[in-house]
Write an enzyme that holds these catalytic residues in place. Structure first.
Site, PDB file in Angstrom:
ATOM      1  N   ARG A  80       3.746  27.442  19.954  1.00 16.33           N
ATOM      2  CA  ARG A  80       2.369  27.678  20.414  1.00 16.33           C
ATOM      3  C   ARG A  80       1.819  26.447  21.110  1.00 16.33           C
ATOM      4  O   ARG A  80       1.913  25.327  20.602  1.00 16.33           O
ATOM      5  CB  ARG A  80       1.468  28.044  19.244  1.00 16.33           C
ATOM      6  CG  ARG A  80      -0.008  28.058  19.654  1.00 16.33           C
ATOM      7  CD  ARG A  80      -0.719  29.243  19.236  1.00 16.33           C
ATOM      8  NE  ARG A  80      -2.071  29.290  19.782  1.00 16.33           N
ATOM      9  CZ  ARG A  80      -3.094  29.762  19.131  1.00 16.33           C
ATOM     10  NH1 ARG A  80      -2.950  30.234  17.915  1.00 16.33           N
ATOM     11  NH2 ARG A  80      -4.284  29.811  19.700  1.00 16.33           N
ATOM     12  N   ARG A  89      -0.661  33.749  23.531  1.00 17.13           N
ATOM     13  CA  ARG A  89      -0.034  32.816  22.598  1.00 17.13           C
ATOM     14  C   ARG A  89       1.256  33.396  22.029  1.00 17.13           C
ATOM     15  O   ARG A  89       1.370  34.605  21.868  1.00 17.13           O
ATOM     16  CB  ARG A  89      -0.980  32.457  21.464  1.00 17.13           C
ATOM     17  CG  ARG A  89      -1.414  33.657  20.651  1.00 17.13           C
ATOM     18  CD  ARG A  89      -2.766  33.505  20.067  1.00 17.13           C
ATOM     19  NE  ARG A  89      -3.746  33.795  21.072  1.00 17.13           N
ATOM     20  CZ  ARG A  89      -4.991  34.112  20.834  1.00 17.13           C
ATOM     21  NH1 ARG A  89      -5.421  34.185  19.620  1.00 17.13           N
ATOM     22  NH2 ARG A  89      -5.830  34.362  21.785  1.00 17.13           N
ATOM     23  N   ASP A  92      -0.228  33.377  16.663  1.00 20.21           N
ATOM     24  CA  ASP A  92      -1.542  33.010  16.149  1.00 20.21           C
ATOM     25  C   ASP A  92      -1.544  33.372  14.665  1.00 20.21           C
ATOM     26  O   ASP A  92      -1.212  34.502  14.311  1.00 20.21           O
ATOM     27  CB  ASP A  92      -2.625  33.795  16.891  1.00 20.21           C
ATOM     28  CG  ASP A  92      -4.031  33.362  16.531  1.00 20.21           C
ATOM     29  OD1 ASP A  92      -4.235  32.163  16.272  1.00 20.21           O
ATOM     30  OD2 ASP A  92      -4.926  34.220  16.523  1.00 20.21           O
ATOM     31  N   ASP A  94      -4.206  33.251  11.699  1.00 18.37           N
ATOM     32  CA  ASP A  94      -5.588  32.993  11.299  1.00 18.37           C
ATOM     33  C   ASP A  94      -5.737  33.133   9.795  1.00 18.37           C
ATOM     34  O   ASP A  94      -5.210  34.071   9.196  1.00 18.37           O
ATOM     35  CB  ASP A  94      -6.544  33.991  11.965  1.00 18.37           C
ATOM     36  CG  ASP A  94      -6.796  33.687  13.424  1.00 18.37           C
ATOM     37  OD1 ASP A  94      -6.633  32.519  13.829  1.00 18.37           O
ATOM     38  OD2 ASP A  94      -7.159  34.621  14.160  1.00 18.37           O
TER      39      ASP A  94
END
Length: 161
Positions: A80, A89, A92, A94
């Site tokens: 990334r 991307r 990711d 989160d």
């Protein structure tokens, strides 16, 4: 025990392989993994579609910051590069919520502020935790009922393992 909900997504390169980097990296702590969903991009829409999933993980020794550092390490492993906010991307990861902890630190906002408005997180999360609630916002089922789920497709032919 600290239990965390992580949302993973990829729209560059081998999207499924990138999600599997996260799943494999979290395998010792993995409690549950949702199905893989294909979703339209959010925020910046002129980019490829995403593959998304949600993972439930736990580790008695990890706090919210430890989960953040693990997430960032997994993103680095997937190559990334952060060039555009909400841009394309490889991976990711989160941190959606960690044991109901709240944080307003700019590097670790908890619960993740976009979650109440993102069916791409709520739908897979509900799949693996049907009675889940988002701290400060209520039951996921109620939040999801207010959102448009058009364009979110479960990919039954794809697995994270």
């Amino acid at each position: 025990m600290t239990r965390a909900v992580l949302s993973i997504g990829s729209n560059l390169g081998d999207r499924l392989a990138n999600l599997r980097i996260a799943t494999a990296g979290l395998a010792p702590n993995l409690v549950a993994a949702s199905s893989v969903y294909e979703t339209a991009p959010w925020g910046v829409t002129d980019q490829p579609d995403f593959l998304n999933a949600v993972l439930l993980v736990d580790d008695p020794e990890a706090d919210a910051w430890a989960w953040l550092h693990r997430a960032q390490d997994l993103e680095r492993r997937a190559g990334r590069v952060r060039t555009q906010h909400w841009g394309p991307r490889t991976l990711d990861v989160d941190i959606v919520t960690v044991d109901g902890v709240t944080s307003d630190h700019p590097d670790l906002l908890l619960p993740h502020p976009g979650t109440p408005h993102r069916a791409t997180v709520l739908l897979p999360w509900l799949e693996i935790d049907p009675t889940a609630t988002l701290p400060g916002h209520g039951p996921l089922r109620d939040l999801l009922a207010t959102l448009d789920t058009t364009g979110i497709h479960r990919c039954d032919d794809l697995t994270l393992h």
